[in-house]
Design a protein around this motif. Structure first.
Motif, short mmCIF file in Angstrom:
data_model
loop_
_atom_site.label_atom_id
_atom_site.label_comp_id
_atom_site.label_asym_id
_atom_site.label_seq_id
_atom_site.Cartn_x
_atom_site.Cartn_y
_atom_site.Cartn_z
N PRO A 54 0.82 -1.21 0.00
CA PRO A 54 0.00 0.00 0.00
C PRO A 54 0.86 1.27 0.00
N LEU A 55 0.31 2.32 -0.59
CA LEU A 55 0.95 3.63 -0.54
C LEU A 55 0.72 4.20 0.85
N LYS A 56 1.80 4.45 1.57
CA LYS A 56 1.67 4.92 2.95
C LYS A 56 1.67 6.45 2.98
N VAL A 57 0.55 7.01 3.44
CA VAL A 57 0.42 8.45 3.59
C VAL A 57 0.60 8.74 5.08
N ILE A 82 -8.35 10.76 2.59
CA ILE A 82 -7.97 9.45 2.03
C ILE A 82 -9.20 8.64 1.68
N GLU A 83 -10.25 8.72 2.47
CA GLU A 83 -11.50 8.03 2.16
C GLU A 83 -12.07 8.51 0.83
N LYS A 84 -11.98 9.79 0.56
CA LYS A 84 -12.46 10.33 -0.71
C LYS A 84 -11.64 9.79 -1.88
N ILE A 85 -10.32 9.73 -1.67
CA ILE A 85 -9.45 9.22 -2.75
C ILE A 85 -9.75 7.75 -3.02
N GLU A 100 -2.61 3.29 2.78
CA GLU A 100 -2.61 3.13 4.23
C GLU A 100 -2.30 4.48 4.86
N VAL A 101 -3.08 4.85 5.86
CA VAL A 101 -2.82 6.08 6.62
C VAL A 101 -1.97 5.72 7.83
N VAL A 160 -12.92 2.36 9.52
CA VAL A 160 -12.15 2.73 8.33
C VAL A 160 -10.90 1.84 8.27
N PRO A 161 -10.71 1.13 7.17
CA PRO A 161 -9.58 0.19 7.09
C PRO A 161 -8.24 0.90 6.89
#
Length: 396
Positions: free
Chosen positions: A207-210, A229-232, A241-242, A266-267
Motif C-alpha cells: 500500500p501507498l503509505k500516507v 484518504i477516504e475520498k481518494i 494506508e494512513v 475505516v480500514p
C-alpha cells in the motif's frame, strides 16, 4: 569550552527532545568543546547517548520536571554546581510546562544567566506573536488571549536579556527587531538532523503509505487526513494506508484514542504511538508522502526537514510560516487550504497519481535538506559563542 545545554532529552516525551539529541551529537564533535553538560528533565529510562562518533565528555544532570514550579531554582542550582563556560537554552514557550506559571518561570533562566554573567544563547523555536492561541490549545477566550499576549510580551523581554537569541526563521528576527528594538537576535536555521545517502525515490511493494508525524490534537488534526484518504479511495483504485505517527499534544490528552474509536470502521489506519529515535528513519522511508494536517503553525517544522532528508514529497497547508520556510530554504510540495477536506484530497491525489511528480518533489526536498546539515548549524552556534566572548573581552 564547557558547554551546558538546558533541554528535554530522549527518552523524554517533552517537546524538542529530539532536536537536543542531534544538537549534542554534532556539538560533541567540535574540537573547541571539552565537555557537554546536559541539564535535562527527569526521565524513567537512561538518556540516549548512543552516538557512533567519538567526541568530548558528556555529563548528564537531571534537574527539572515538566510543570514543576521549582525548575527556575533547580536549574539555576545545577548551573552553579556544574560551572559551565557557556549555556545554550533549547526553548519554546511551553517548554517547561503546559501550566502557565510553571512555563513562565522556566523562561526567566536566560535572564538569570545574564545576571550571573554566564555567556548564554537562547535557541527559540517559536514566538508568541506568531502563535494562534486558540488553535494552539491555549485558550479560546478573547480576554484571556489578550492577557496571555501581554504576559508573552513580558516573557519575551526577559528572554531577550540573553546574550543572543537565535530564531529559526528570518521573519521571527524581523518581528522581534521591530517590536522590541532587539539588537541581539539572529537567524540560525532549524537544520536537518540526519543526511542519509540519496534515496532511490522508489517505493516498496504494498500500500501507498500516507504518513503524518507529530503531537496531535490542537492545531494538528488528523480527521481531515483520514477523510481525504477516504475520498481518494472511493474515486480511485489506489491501495492506501494512513500512518499516524506520534502522540497526543499534552494539552489534549486522549485525542488520538477518540479519533481511533471514531474511525474504527475505516480500514488501513495505523496509529504508531510514540516513535523511538531509532525507528524514525523507517517511518519516513516507507512513506509515499508526508502530510501536515495543520490549521496553524508555531515555528519552523522539524518534520519538514526530516521528510526532506529522506527524499519525500510533502503536502502542506497554505499557511504563512510553512510557506515562508519553503520559500526561504528551497523545499517544494503540494499546498492545500486549511480545514478543507476537498483541497487536501486534491493535493494528496496529485502526488499519489503521478509517480514522476512524487519523485521529483522528493529530489527537490532532499537537495533543500542537505544544504543545512546539523554540522553546519552547530558551527553557527559556536561562532555566536565566540562572538559573545570577543565582545565581552572588548567591553572589559
Amino acid at each position: 569550552m564547557k558547554l551546558a545545554l538546558v533541554t528535554a532529552y530522549p527518552p523524554s516525551k517533552v517537546t524538542l527532545n529530539e532536536y537536543a539529541y542531534h544538537l549534542v551529537k554534532y556539538f560533541r564533535q567540535k574540537a573547541e568543546i571539552t565537555e557537554i553538560v546536559l541539564l535535562t528533565d527527569t526521565t524513567e529510562g537512561e538518556k540516549d547517548l548512543s552516538f557512533v562518533e567519538d567526541g568530548c565528555k558528556i555529563t548528564v544532570q537531571e534537574c527539572w520536571s515538566f510543570n514543576s514550579y521549582s525548575n527556575l531554582f533547580s536549574i539555576t542550582k545545577a548551573i552553579n554546581s556544574t560551572k559551565p563556560d557557556a549555556v545554550l537554552f533549547n526553548l519554546q514557550f511551553m517548554k517547561f510546562g503546559d501550566k502557565k506559571i510553571a512555563a513562565a518561570l522556566g523562561l526567566l533562566l536566560p535572564w538569570v544567566c545574564s545576571i550571573k554573567k554566564i555567556p548564554n544563547i537562547v535557541l527559540l523555536h517559536n514566538i508568541l506573536e506568531q502563535v494562534d492561541l486558540n488553535t494552539a490549545g491555549f485558550t479560546k477566550n478573547k480576554l484571556l488571549q489578550k492577557i496571555y499576549n501581554s504576559i508573552g510580551t513580558l516573557l519575551t523581554k526577559f528572554i531577550l536579556k540573553a546574550d543572543v537569541v537565535a530564531l529559526t526563521m528570518p521573519k521571527y528576527v524581523d518581528i522581534l527587531k521591530e517590536k522590541y528594538n532587539a539588537t541581539n537576535v539572529i537567524n540560525i536555521p532549524h537544520g536537518t538532523f540526519e543526511i542519509p545517502e540519496e534515496p532511490s525515490y522508489e517505493l516498496a511493494p504494498g500500500p501507498l503509505k500516507v504518513m503524518t508525524f507529530g503531537k496531535f490534537g490542537t492545531y494538528k488534526k488528523v480527521e481531515i487526513l483520514i477523510e481525504a484518504i477516504e475520498k481518494i479511495r472511493k474515486r480511485s483504485q489506489l491501495n492506501i494506508e494512513v500512518v499516524i505517527a506520534g502522540t497526543d499534544n499534552p494539552n489534549v490528552p486522549g485525542y488520538l484514542k477518540e479519533v481511533e474509536e471514531k474511525y474504527k470502521n475505516v480500514p488501513q489506519i495505523t496509529f504508531t504511538g510514540y516513535v523511538e529515535e531509532s525507528d524514525v528513519a523507517s517511518i519516513f522511508q516507507e512513506s509515499a508522502v508526508v502530510v501536515f494536517p495543520y490549521t496553524s503553525t508555531t515555528g519552523s517544522s522539524g518534520v519538514l526537514h526530516q521528510a526532506g532528508s529522506y527524499g519525500k514529497a510533502v503536502v502542506m497547508p497554505n499557511l504563512g510560516d510553512l510557506a515562508l520556510l519553503v520559500k526561504d530554504e528551497g523545499y517544494e510540495g503540494e499546498f492545500f487550504e486549511p480545514n478543507s477536506v476537498d483541497s487536501l484530497t486534491e493535493a494528496i491525489e496529485n502526488i499519489l497519481t503521478n509517480d514522476k511528480y512524487r519523485r521529483n518533489l522528493g529530489r527537490i526536498n532532499y537537495k533543500a535538506a542537505t544544504s543545512l546539515p546539523m554540522s553546519h548549524i552547530t558551527d553557527l552556534y559556536m561562532e555566536s559563542f565566540h562572538n559573545i566572548t570577543r565582545k565581552t573581552l572588548f567591553n572589559y
